[in-house]
Design a protein around this motif. Structure first.
Motif, short mmCIF file in Angstrom:
data_model
loop_
_atom_site.label_atom_id
_atom_site.label_comp_id
_atom_site.label_asym_id
_atom_site.label_seq_id
_atom_site.Cartn_x
_atom_site.Cartn_y
_atom_site.Cartn_z
N ALA A 25 2.73 8.51 -9.27
CA ALA A 25 2.19 9.54 -10.16
C ALA A 25 0.73 9.23 -10.48
N THR A 26 -0.17 10.15 -10.14
CA THR A 26 -1.59 9.98 -10.47
C THR A 26 -2.02 11.21 -11.27
N GLU A 27 -3.24 11.15 -11.78
CA GLU A 27 -3.74 12.30 -12.55
C GLU A 27 -3.80 13.56 -11.69
N ALA A 28 -4.05 13.40 -10.39
CA ALA A 28 -4.16 14.56 -9.50
C ALA A 28 -2.80 15.12 -9.11
N GLY A 29 -1.75 14.31 -9.30
CA GLY A 29 -0.42 14.72 -8.87
C GLY A 29 0.26 13.55 -8.19
N ARG A 30 1.41 13.80 -7.58
CA ARG A 30 2.15 12.70 -6.96
C ARG A 30 1.70 12.49 -5.52
N ILE A 31 1.20 11.28 -5.25
CA ILE A 31 0.72 10.92 -3.91
C ILE A 31 1.84 10.22 -3.16
N GLY A 32 2.05 10.61 -1.92
CA GLY A 32 3.13 10.04 -1.14
C GLY A 32 2.68 9.01 -0.12
N TYR A 33 3.59 8.07 0.18
CA TYR A 33 3.40 7.07 1.23
C TYR A 33 4.71 6.95 1.98
N GLY A 34 4.66 7.07 3.29
CA GLY A 34 5.92 6.93 4.01
C GLY A 34 5.75 7.14 5.50
N PRO A 35 6.76 6.73 6.28
CA PRO A 35 7.93 5.97 5.84
C PRO A 35 7.56 4.51 5.60
N VAL A 36 7.99 3.98 4.46
CA VAL A 36 7.58 2.63 4.06
C VAL A 36 8.61 1.61 4.51
N GLU A 37 8.13 0.52 5.10
CA GLU A 37 8.98 -0.62 5.47
C GLU A 37 8.73 -1.71 4.43
N PRO A 38 9.72 -2.61 4.23
CA PRO A 38 9.52 -3.68 3.22
C PRO A 38 8.21 -4.45 3.44
N GLU A 39 7.84 -4.68 4.73
CA GLU A 39 6.63 -5.47 4.98
C GLU A 39 5.35 -4.70 4.66
N ASP A 40 5.46 -3.39 4.38
CA ASP A 40 4.26 -2.61 4.02
C ASP A 40 3.90 -2.75 2.54
N VAL A 41 4.88 -3.23 1.74
CA VAL A 41 4.73 -3.13 0.29
C VAL A 41 3.50 -3.89 -0.23
N ALA A 42 3.33 -5.13 0.22
CA ALA A 42 2.18 -5.91 -0.27
C ALA A 42 0.86 -5.22 0.11
N ALA A 43 0.81 -4.68 1.33
CA ALA A 43 -0.42 -4.00 1.78
C ALA A 43 -0.68 -2.75 0.94
N ILE A 83 9.12 -3.43 -4.21
CA ILE A 83 8.04 -2.94 -5.09
C ILE A 83 8.15 -3.62 -6.46
N VAL A 84 9.37 -3.71 -6.99
CA VAL A 84 9.56 -4.36 -8.29
C VAL A 84 9.12 -5.83 -8.21
N ALA A 85 9.53 -6.50 -7.14
CA ALA A 85 9.18 -7.93 -6.99
C ALA A 85 7.67 -8.12 -6.85
N GLU A 86 7.04 -7.27 -6.05
CA GLU A 86 5.60 -7.39 -5.82
C GLU A 86 4.81 -7.10 -7.10
N ALA A 87 5.28 -6.09 -7.85
CA ALA A 87 4.60 -5.75 -9.12
C ALA A 87 4.72 -6.92 -10.09
N ALA A 88 5.91 -7.53 -10.15
CA ALA A 88 6.12 -8.68 -11.05
C ALA A 88 5.22 -9.84 -10.62
N ARG A 89 5.15 -10.07 -9.32
CA ARG A 89 4.34 -11.18 -8.79
C ARG A 89 2.86 -11.01 -9.16
N ARG A 90 2.43 -9.72 -9.16
CA ARG A 90 1.02 -9.46 -9.46
C ARG A 90 0.77 -9.17 -10.94
N GLY A 91 1.86 -9.17 -11.74
CA GLY A 91 1.73 -8.91 -13.17
C GLY A 91 1.30 -7.48 -13.48
#
Ligand SMILES: Cc1cc2nc3c(=O)[nH]c(=O)nc-3n(C[C@H](O)[C@H](O)[C@H](O)COP(=O)(O)O)c2cc1C
Ligand code: SF4
Length: 533
Positions: A66-84, A35-43
């Motif tokens: 964290a969103t205005e509505a509350g914390r939205i979850g995603y899972g179970p996340v695999e490394p290859e899901d991160v870009a998507a 996630i850190v790497a992908e965020a950096a790549r996308r600025g």
């Protein structure tokens, strides 16, 4: 892996990836890095927080945004899901196949009553500021304004009973230590957590260590102790690291050490690593081990409350017992006592493990039935087959058949059916289990883990393994099965009545429950077994 995401813009989206060892085992560190790497790549500016686990293990690694509505979850996340996930605009709660909606509204969590686990999975475990922002240290501040006697009374009034297994009233234990006259007293936390299928202590230590530190500090004020130790099993390196980090912060910010919160009170706290023996969870063997000796059970009396660590009055409590204290002080004993049924007050963090579809942590008030936990929360077995037996309360708990699944989880109801609530561990077996093998395993476990002090446990468990083998072999092995069954029952009777501690006198519970509830697995005809009894 240390991912420092503090140096980010104030507008950065906050993302949570758990640092709990279950999540790490399932790849959370790799997800955090991706996630850190992908965020950096996308600025894209993000703030990454390594929170604790919510205790829904089938969803780990569970990423929250964290969103205005509350914390939205995603899972179970695999490394290859991160870009998507980035493509799906998950930073704004975008829809994706792994999206789970608002995490707080996932039924598994929503149906719980989280008191001791109120912060677990929500906060950054080692951030004192996060802890303070979520009702942290409110209990200690109240305790500091009270007399020690009033603090003990509040814990007594809550009805809290020890969560390590014996269910002894915590307030009475504290009162005994408070009334003892001695120059030095100790608070010892039993974090050996050796029961099969249990992990609630580990989760508290990894995911909300300050709550344990606060509970122990309140205990120290209440009984007049100035030194504490947390005895953690060696298999918990992440818990040891989190505790040490939190203790260092608490010392720096004057929540530990000398002159706690300008009160003039002193409490020093240290972590000690266990030596890897189940019996070192027994409180007196633990004290021996803490003193640097071999973990052998001490005869009682004297009680540890009067002559405990280094012969001094000692409060020894389980992690969950001590971690329940801050909310009892902050909300009041009556608030806590309002949960539960009968003489089982408050909540119990139950742990669903073994062959279960939705394994994890369920904190509920006493009174929930085993069936609700197994099916409404657990969703049945992971294998999809029928549940045949459930072991509640660790390796010394009996195997419960389906006919007992409507039993309410509380100390009295469980004891009425010959069960033990213990530390709230629930291990599930499907219909492919061989209960004779499980009975043999119980005896073998006792033989391996016995401290060796008394004969019925040390020798009886070894003989028990042999007798079970003979029962299973039966006439084809040249053995008289009814005679061997009689011998096994006799042996169990000797272990129950002649052992010094619960290791020896409870091992017969899983053995006899397997024999009584599942005689066919031992090659015994049901009619024959009934006639034998
Ligand atoms: C063989 C054996 C193993 C035990 N293991 C643990 C353990 O791992 N953790 C624990 O808290 N209590 C364990 N206990 C119970 C402790 O002896 C003791 O009752 C407990 O630490 C008291 O704390 P509590 O009153 O807060 O439950 C064990 C007892 C026996 C007989
Ligand atoms: S029952 Fe077993 S573990 Fe307990 S004191 Fe005796 S030998 Fe040791």
């Amino acid at each position: 892996m240390n991912i420092n995401a503090n140096a980010v813009r104030a507008t950065a989206v906050t993302i949570y990836v758990p640092r709990d060892s279950t999540a790490i085992a399932l790849g959370a560190n790799e997800i955090a890095a991706a996630i850190v790497a992908e965020a950096a790549r996308r600025g894209v500016a993000i703030q990454l927080i390594r929170n604790g686990s919510r205790g829904m293990f089938w969803l780990e690694p569970l990423v929250e945004v964290a969103t205005e509505a509350g914390r939205i979850g995603y899972g179970p996340v695999e490394p290859e899901d991160v870009a998507a996930l980035f493509d799906a605009d998950f930073l704004n709660g975008g829809s994706h196949a792994l999206a789970l909606g608002l995490v707080d509204q996932i039924p598994y969590l929503q149906k719980q009553e989280r008191l001791t686990f109120a912060r677990v999975g929500i906060t950054d475990p080692v951030s004192l500021d996060d802890y303070l922002a979520h009702e942290g240290y409110v209990g200690l501040q109240k305790a500091l304004a009270m007399t020690p006697e009033a603090v003990v009374q509040e814990v007594f009034d809550s009805g809290l009973r020890g969560r390590g297994g014996a269910a002894f009233p915590t307030g009475i234990k504290w009162k005994t230590v408070a009334n003892a006259r001695a120059g030095q007293k100790y608070i010892v936390c039993n974090a050996d957590e050796g029961d099969s299928g249990t992990f609630s202590d580990r989760m508290v230590m990894e995911d909300d260590p300050f709550v344990l530190i606060e509970g122990m500090t309140i205990a120290a004020l209440a009984v007049g102790a100035t030194q504490g130790y947390i005895y953690v099993r060696s298999e918990y390196p992440h818990a040891i690291a989190a505790l040490n980090e939190a203790i260092a912060v608490a010392n720096t910010r004057h929540y530990l050490g000398q002159n706690i919160c300008d009160s003039g009170k002193t409490f020093h706290l240290e972590v000690r690593k266990g030596a890897g023996a189940y019996v070192c969870g027994e409180e007196t063997a633990l004290l021996e081990s803490l003193e640097g000796k071999r973990g052998i059970v001490r005869a009682k009396p004297p009680l540890p409350a009067l002559e405990g660590l280094f012969g001094k009055p000692t409060v020894i409590n389980n992690v969950i017992s001590l971690a329940s204290v801050p909310i009892i002080l902050s909300r009041g004993g009556a608030f806590y006592k309002n949960y539960g049924i009968g003489r089982s007050y408050g909540t119990l963090p139950m742990q669903l493990a073994g062959n279960i579809k939705f394994g994890g942590l369920v904190e509920k008030a006493f009174g929930v039935t085993l069936r609700e936990l197994l099916f409404d929360f657990g969703g049945g077995t992971a294998s999809g087959r029928a549940i045949r037996a459930v072991q509640v309360g660790g390796p010394l708990g009996p195997y419960l058949p389906e006919s007992l699944f409507d039993t309410k989880i509380d100390y009295e109801s469980f004891s009425a059916v010959g069960g033990t609530v213990g530390h709230g561990g629930i291990v599930v077996f499907d219909d492919s289990v061989d209960m004779a093998k499980q009975a043999r395993y119980a005896m073998e476990f006792c033989a391996v883990e016995s401290c060796g002090k008394c004969t019925p446990c040390r020798i009886g468990s070894t003989r028990g393994v042999e007798v079970i083998d003979k029962i299973v072999a039966g006439s084809s092995g040249g053995f008289d099965r009814p005679r061997e069954v009689h011998l096994l029952r006799d042996l169990c009777d000797t272990m129950i009545n002649g052992s010094l501690c619960a290791m020896g006198n409870m091992t017969p519970l899983p053995v006899l429950s397997a024999l009584n509830n599942f005689p066919e697995d031992f090659g015994i005809e049901v009619e024959q077994e009934v006639a034998e009894q």
